[in-house]
Design a protein around this motif. Structure first.
Motif, PDB file in Angstrom:
ATOM      1  N   PHE A   5       0.835  -1.198   0.000  1.00  0.00           N
ATOM      2  CA  PHE A   5       0.000   0.000   0.000  1.00  0.00           C
ATOM      3  C   PHE A   5       0.869   1.246   0.000  1.00  0.00           C
ATOM      4  N   THR A   6       0.237   2.416   0.029  1.00  0.00           N
ATOM      5  CA  THR A   6       0.948   3.694  -0.024  1.00  0.00           C
ATOM      6  C   THR A   6       0.525   4.576   1.144  1.00  0.00           C
ATOM      7  N   GLN A   7       1.468   5.395   1.606  1.00  0.00           N
ATOM      8  CA  GLN A   7       1.202   6.450   2.578  1.00  0.00           C
ATOM      9  C   GLN A   7       1.857   7.710   2.036  1.00  0.00           C
ATOM     10  N   ALA A   8       1.093   8.481   1.282  1.00  0.00           N
ATOM     11  CA  ALA A   8       1.632   9.667   0.614  1.00  0.00           C
ATOM     12  C   ALA A   8       0.668  10.826   0.833  1.00  0.00           C
ATOM     13  N   TYR A   9       0.718  11.396   2.033  1.00  0.00           N
ATOM     14  CA  TYR A   9      -0.166  12.478   2.427  1.00  0.00           C
ATOM     15  C   TYR A   9       0.656  13.501   3.197  1.00  0.00           C
ATOM     16  N   THR A  10       0.158  14.705   3.293  1.00  0.00           N
ATOM     17  CA  THR A  10       0.799  15.722   4.118  1.00  0.00           C
ATOM     18  C   THR A  10       0.298  15.599   5.548  1.00  0.00           C
ATOM     19  N   ARG A  94      -6.127  -3.356  21.838  1.00  0.00           N
ATOM     20  CA  ARG A  94      -5.108  -2.582  21.136  1.00  0.00           C
ATOM     21  C   ARG A  94      -5.465  -2.444  19.654  1.00  0.00           C
ATOM     22  N   ARG A  95      -6.611  -1.862  19.416  1.00  0.00           N
ATOM     23  CA  ARG A  95      -7.023  -1.594  18.036  1.00  0.00           C
ATOM     24  C   ARG A  95      -6.435  -0.256  17.589  1.00  0.00           C
ATOM     25  N   CYS A  96      -6.147  -0.149  16.318  1.00  0.00           N
ATOM     26  CA  CYS A  96      -5.528   1.062  15.781  1.00  0.00           C
ATOM     27  C   CYS A  96      -6.100   1.371  14.402  1.00  0.00           C
ATOM     28  N   ILE A  97      -5.696   2.491  13.866  1.00  0.00           N
ATOM     29  CA  ILE A  97      -6.054   2.898  12.505  1.00  0.00           C
ATOM     30  C   ILE A  97      -4.759   3.112  11.728  1.00  0.00           C
ATOM     31  N   ILE A  98      -4.684   2.540  10.548  1.00  0.00           N
ATOM     32  CA  ILE A  98      -3.512   2.710   9.688  1.00  0.00           C
ATOM     33  C   ILE A  98      -3.915   3.585   8.509  1.00  0.00           C
ATOM     34  N   PRO A  99      -3.455   4.847   8.491  1.00  0.00           N
ATOM     35  CA  PRO A  99      -3.815   5.723   7.368  1.00  0.00           C
ATOM     36  C   PRO A  99      -3.104   5.289   6.099  1.00  0.00           C
ATOM     37  N   ALA A 100      -3.761   5.494   4.978  1.00  0.00           N
ATOM     38  CA  ALA A 100      -3.187   5.122   3.680  1.00  0.00           C
ATOM     39  C   ALA A 100      -3.708   6.067   2.608  1.00  0.00           C
ATOM     40  N   SER A 101      -2.948   6.167   1.545  1.00  0.00           N
ATOM     41  CA  SER A 101      -3.409   6.904   0.357  1.00  0.00           C
ATOM     42  C   SER A 101      -4.059   5.964  -0.640  1.00  0.00           C
ATOM     43  N   GLY A 102      -3.646   4.702  -0.625  1.00  0.00           N
ATOM     44  CA  GLY A 102      -4.204   3.713  -1.529  1.00  0.00           C
ATOM     45  C   GLY A 102      -3.535   2.371  -1.287  1.00  0.00           C
TER      46      GLY A 102
END
Length: 230
Positions: A5-10, A94-102
């Motif tokens: 996946f990708t993480q490409a955010y400001t 221990r749940r979390c959120i993984i941000p992604a661009s796509g």
């Protein structure tokens, strides 16, 4: 599944979407993230939501063997995440959120896999449902924070490409996922019109290639221009 996946955010984009705690900082854009590398993970702390670097591939706190002997834990199945020993304790607390661009998925047969890139129709970040753990590496005398992405059955639109997909959370459900007593009802696919898709270069087929290269997610209209599958 979700294996790349990708993480490409400001910072401004992800801070506004996730309501993060902490001062602004520069975030390194990444375009070909593979398992066992370090990713951005949002976890809930006493003061609010914090973005923390973690290993992609969950290591349960009770793991006693060397890290190299750990089975693949970069995904957890939604259907069994509450019962599997690898994930059930993290699912409770221990749940979390993984941000992604796509994220990427592939079609075609082995030796000729064609990669597709998926992102939100409106271009905003995605929020993968995830779990995190803290593990003590006795050999290295170090603490390892790690995370996994939960995947479930695909929606009708996604089944044209793959039968599974990441669990995607809506902002209205962030608090329930992070700290609710039983968020099992959130482990469902998004609406069919939530994502868009396009073809990308087969360079993405090889892990470790082009992680800093934004052209990895450029749309390619002619499959014949891919070159040899890597």
């Amino acid at each position: 599944m979700c294996g790349r996946f990708t993480q490409a955010y400001t910072w401004a984009e992800v801070e506004a979407y996730l309501n993060l705690l902490g001062p602004p900082r520069n975030l390194r854009p990444r375009y070909n993230i593979a398992p066992t590398t370090t990713i951005d993970v949002l976890r809930r702390e006493e003061g609010g939501r914090l973005l923390v670097p973690m290993r992609w591939g969950l290591v349960p706190s009770w793991w006693k063997k060397p890290l190299k002997e750990l089975p693949a834990t970069f995904n957890a199945r939604a259907e069994t995440v509450a019962e599997k020993p690898m994930f059930r304790t993290a699912f409770k607390s221990r749940r979390c959120i993984i941000p992604a661009s796509g994220f990427f998925e592939w079609t075609g047969r082995a030796g000729g896999k064609i990669p597709h890139y998926f992102s939100r129709v409106d271009g905003r970040p995605l929020a993968f449902a995830g779990l995190w753990e803290s593990w003590r590496d006795l050999e290295a005398a170090d603490t390892v924070l790690s995370a996994t992405i939960i995947v479930g059955p695909a929606n009708s639109w996604m089944t044209s490409f793959h039968d599974r997909m990441p669990i995607l959370l809506a902002p209205a459900h962030f608090d329930e996922w992070l700290s609710g007593p039983d968020p099992t009802a959130l482990l469902t696919p998004p609406p069919d019109d939530f994502l868009r898709e396009w073809l990308v270069s087969t360079r993405v087929n090889r892990s470790g290639v082009g992680d800093d290269d934004p052209t990895m997610i450029d749309q390619i209209s002619n499959p014949n221009s891919f070159g040899p599958d890597l």
